[in-house]
Design an enzyme around this catalytic site. Structure first.
Site, mmCIF file in Angstrom:
data_model
loop_
_atom_site.group_PDB
_atom_site.id
_atom_site.type_symbol
_atom_site.label_atom_id
_atom_site.label_comp_id
_atom_site.label_asym_id
_atom_site.label_seq_id
_atom_site.Cartn_x
_atom_site.Cartn_y
_atom_site.Cartn_z
ATOM 1 C CD GLU A 128 13.505 0.684 9.822
ATOM 2 O OE1 GLU A 128 13.992 1.698 10.356
ATOM 3 O OE2 GLU A 128 14.023 -0.438 9.913
ATOM 4 C CB VAL A 132 0.861 5.567 11.516
ATOM 5 C CG1 VAL A 132 0.301 4.403 10.712
ATOM 6 C CG2 VAL A 132 0.013 6.811 11.280
ATOM 7 N N GLY A 133 2.941 3.946 13.440
ATOM 8 C CA GLY A 133 3.702 2.724 13.728
ATOM 9 C C GLY A 133 3.193 2.027 14.987
ATOM 10 C CD GLU A 189 9.778 12.727 12.065
ATOM 11 O OE1 GLU A 189 8.671 12.189 12.251
ATOM 12 O OE2 GLU A 189 10.706 12.193 11.442
ATOM 13 C CB CYS A 199 13.257 9.123 8.603
ATOM 14 S SG CYS A 199 14.273 8.168 7.480
ATOM 15 C CE LYS A 236 -1.541 2.966 2.927
ATOM 16 N NZ LYS A 236 -1.674 4.156 2.085
ATOM 17 N N GLY A 257 6.971 4.901 8.424
ATOM 18 C CA GLY A 257 6.118 6.084 8.540
ATOM 19 C C GLY A 257 6.297 6.702 9.913
HETATM 20 P P1 NAD Z 1 2.467 8.241 8.009
HETATM 21 O O1 NAD Z 1 2.700 7.487 9.261
HETATM 22 O O2 NAD Z 1 1.442 9.307 8.032
HETATM 23 O O3 NAD Z 1 2.039 7.251 6.827
HETATM 24 C C1 NAD Z 1 2.842 6.145 6.473
HETATM 25 C C2 NAD Z 1 1.967 5.126 5.765
HETATM 26 O O4 NAD Z 1 1.022 4.611 6.702
HETATM 27 C C3 NAD Z 1 1.145 5.694 4.605
HETATM 28 O O5 NAD Z 1 1.070 4.769 3.553
HETATM 29 C C4 NAD Z 1 -0.209 5.902 5.254
HETATM 30 O O6 NAD Z 1 -1.293 5.922 4.316
HETATM 31 C C5 NAD Z 1 -0.294 4.709 6.170
HETATM 32 N N1 NAD Z 1 -1.254 4.853 7.274
HETATM 33 C C6 NAD Z 1 -1.693 5.994 7.841
HETATM 34 N N2 NAD Z 1 -2.600 5.703 8.819
HETATM 35 C C7 NAD Z 1 -2.705 4.357 8.864
HETATM 36 C C8 NAD Z 1 -3.466 3.459 9.655
HETATM 37 N N3 NAD Z 1 -4.302 3.891 10.610
HETATM 38 N N4 NAD Z 1 -3.334 2.134 9.437
HETATM 39 C C9 NAD Z 1 -2.476 1.681 8.489
HETATM 40 N N5 NAD Z 1 -1.752 2.489 7.691
HETATM 41 C C10 NAD Z 1 -1.852 3.815 7.887
HETATM 42 O O7 NAD Z 1 3.890 8.803 7.551
HETATM 43 P P2 NAD Z 1 4.226 9.713 6.313
HETATM 44 O O8 NAD Z 1 3.709 11.086 6.570
HETATM 45 O O9 NAD Z 1 3.848 9.035 5.064
HETATM 46 O O10 NAD Z 1 5.834 9.717 6.374
HETATM 47 C C11 NAD Z 1 6.551 10.538 7.235
HETATM 48 C C12 NAD Z 1 7.015 9.781 8.457
HETATM 49 O O11 NAD Z 1 7.731 8.630 8.046
HETATM 50 C C13 NAD Z 1 7.985 10.573 9.308
HETATM 51 O O12 NAD Z 1 7.680 10.381 10.662
HETATM 52 C C14 NAD Z 1 9.338 9.974 8.971
HETATM 53 O O13 NAD Z 1 10.321 10.132 9.959
HETATM 54 C C15 NAD Z 1 8.972 8.555 8.760
HETATM 55 N N6 NAD Z 1 9.974 7.868 7.969
HETATM 56 C C16 NAD Z 1 10.785 6.979 8.607
HETATM 57 C C17 NAD Z 1 11.783 6.333 7.904
HETATM 58 C C18 NAD Z 1 12.686 5.343 8.583
HETATM 59 O O14 NAD Z 1 13.294 4.531 7.892
HETATM 60 N N7 NAD Z 1 12.809 5.366 9.897
HETATM 61 C C19 NAD Z 1 11.945 6.580 6.545
HETATM 62 C C20 NAD Z 1 11.087 7.487 5.929
HETATM 63 C C21 NAD Z 1 10.095 8.122 6.646
#
Ligand code: NAD
Length: 514
Positions: free
Chosen positions: A265, A247-248, A401, A299, A190, A243
């Site tokens: 991650e 959400v994680g 962040e 990130c 997804k 993400g």
């Molecule tokens: P996000 O958590 O908003 O979304 C990430 C993914 O999760 C998207 O595909 C989103 O649609 C999905 N999602 C959202 N709500 C959900 C739910 N309730 N259930 C299941 N899936 C859901 O993050 P973002 O805004 O897309 O990305 C930015 C974040 O990602 C930042 O916090 C950044 O630090 C982190 N990030 C981390 C790494 C790493 O390797 N540590 C790398 C890149 C980005």
């Protein structure tokens, strides 16, 4: 390769925008509901890239069923053959690189040199994991008993549910997909709703390289509508998520009841530490690239800089001057643009919210601090590169962040204080030190509790053949990339082969030679 897809209308001539579908069981199919959502260029929101399937649980159900059905045959294909398909996909990505990078700049906003780098990371990971088709080494070790052989081998986990963010729209999906595939797992991915096209392009490269139907499936749509049913599905055996930490946590909770494998991650609040003996020119350039590369939307972005008081004023003056000179712009329309827009309206609103928080907390706004919405910036989500100085590590702008072009600079007295400040946040992804003193470099290397550490380089710039990930609220103990990624997507099986012809009892005390 992306040229084989219908292209969006950029002419404004009124042609219908391209409609992109889900990829399920080897077919490009619309969402069961028929609904779609729009994907627009964040540097110019009048540019409609296309519409994508606005999917729901029914589409997830179909995709997981397709992945489940494809699993026995895919798992049965010898791993070197799986690797060959990945190798062909890497070659396709190489050939399509420029188009793929342009598609990515258009949907995500980062400038072309950066999107070329993103595609290159996907290429690197795909080649790397293609090679794992001929490795995936296990162990052999002597047995306690005579005439007995033993070894350990990897086996796939099953169907992998992959949920990815928008900031590395092709690299991160490849970091998950390629190790999963070469190990014999099937996949449902997804993509983030802001960047589905780059995942369409990646899936297309695999499809055109002979990947059997159902081995990879892609379902586009929102987090609650697609991500949640995917991670909760009983036939999804491992969830790999990148993400936000918020959400994680939900992913972790959803996986827990079924003891599902769960790889997370998440966010970061990374620090550059500038010591009094640092080469300041290098440190300034590193802080500019680390803080404002990808508009701070990495990130690993260096959103904090701790600077020794002896060089603080000089560093701040030079850093602020460089930050103010950064040119924000549309990466496709203006080749001289150094920094793209925020990815969407809500991300820019978050940046503006934190600028206000910083001011309310008493930090000194030394540069930037405003949205850019005039002239060439009028149709995009642009924001100035912003520097807060004289910050206290306890301020929210130094702990939370922001994920935008905002850097907080803090004066410190010593290496020890820098390390303490560096480790004081909830995240543990990346850190760096600028110093010419090898003792200080080693001390910081040892004491920073982060998954990644740099010396005389900024906090960004990971390579695919070392493990990638973080500690504390950045991750849950796994690593992406390198051979560590194999651990995420495989189970170990230990195998004992007794060729003595009689019953030998292990874990029973016997005399030697008996
Ligand atoms: P996000 O958590 O908003 O979304 C990430 C993914 O999760 C998207 O595909 C989103 O649609 C999905 N999602 C959202 N709500 C959900 C739910 N309730 N259930 C299941 N899936 C859901 O993050 P973002 O805004 O897309 O990305 C930015 C974040 O990602 C930042 O916090 C950044 O630090 C982190 N990030 C981390 C790494 C790493 O390797 N540590 C790398 C890149 C980005």
């Amino acid at each position: 390769m992306s040229a084989t897809l219908p292209r969006a209308d950029t002419t404004g001539a009124g042609a219908r925008p391209a409609a992109f579908a889900n990829y399920i069981g080897g077919q490009w199919v619309p969402a069961a509901s028929g609904r779609t959502f729009e994907n627009r260029n964040p540097a110019d929101t009048s540019d409609l890239i296309g519409t994508f399937a606005d999917s729901g649980p029914e589409d997830v159900e179909r995709a997981v069923a397709a992945a489940r059905e494809a699993f026995p045959r895919w798992r049965g294909l010898p791993a070197p053959k799986r690797g060959e398909i990945l190798y062909r996909a890497a070659e396709r990505l190489v050939r399509g690189k420029e188009d793929l990078a342009r598609d990515m700049t258009r949907e995500m906003g980062k400038v072309l040199p950066e999107t070329r780098g993103d595609v290159q990371e996907a290429i690197d990971m795909t080649y790397y994991m293609a090679g794992e088709g001929r490795r995936q080494f296990g162990q052999t070790t002597p047995s306690e008993l005579a005439n007995k052989f033993q070894m350990s081998v990897r086996m796939p986990v099953g169907t992998a549910g992959l949920i990815t963010p928008w900031n590395f729209p092709m690299a991160i999906p490849s970091w998950k997909m390629m190790p999963a595939l070469v190990l014999g797992n099937t996949v449902v991915i997804k993509p983030a709703t802001d960047t589905p096209l780059s995942v369409v392009n990646l899936v297309k490269a695999l499809e055109e390289s002979g990947l059997p139907k159902g081995v990879v499936n892609m379902v586009t749509g929102g987090g609650a509508a697609v991500g949640a049913p995917l991670m909760g599905h009983k036939d999804v055996h491992i969830v790999s998520f990148t993400g936000s930490t918020g959400v994680g946590r939900k992913v972790s909770e959803a996986c827990a009841p079924a003891f599902k494998h769960c790889h997370l991650e998440m966010g970061g609040k990374n620090i550059i530490m500038v010591m009094d003996d640092a080469r300041l020119d290098l440190a300034v350039e590193g802080a500019v690239w680390g803080g404002f590369g990808t508009t701070g939307q990495r990130c690993t972005a260096a959103s904090r800089v701790a600077v020794h008081k002896k060089v603080y004023r000089e560093f701040v003056d030079r850093f602020v001057t460089r930050a103010k000179a950064l040119k924000a712009g549309n990466g496709l329309a203006d080749p001289s643009a150094e920094m793209g827009p925020c990815v969407n309206e809500s991300q820019r609103a978050t940046v503006e919210k934190y600028v206000k928080i910083g001011l309310d907390e008493g930090a000194r706004l030394a540069g930037g601090g405003h949205r850019l919405d005039q002239g060439a910036h009028a149709k995009g989500w642009f924001h100035e590169a912003t520097v807060f100085t004289d910050c206290d590590p306890k301020m929210r702008i130094c702990r939370e962040e922001i994920f935008g072009p905002v850097v907080s600079v803090m004066p410190v007295d010593s290496l020890e204080q820098s390390i303490e400040v560096g480790n004081s946040v909830e995240y543990g992804l990346s850190a760096s030190i600028y110093t010419q003193d090898i003792d200080k470099a080693f001390q910081a290397m040892r004491d920073m509790y982060t998954g990644i550490f740099y010396v005389n380089a900024p906090t960004i710039g990971a390579e695919t053949h070392l493990p990638f990930g973080g500690t504390k609220n950045t991750g849950n103990g796994h690593r992406e990339a390198c051979v560590q990624a194999l651990e995420v997507f495989s189970e170990w099986k230990s195998i004992y082969i007794d060729y003595s012809g009689h019953l030998q009892r292990a874990q029973i005390d016997t005399e030697v030679g008996e």
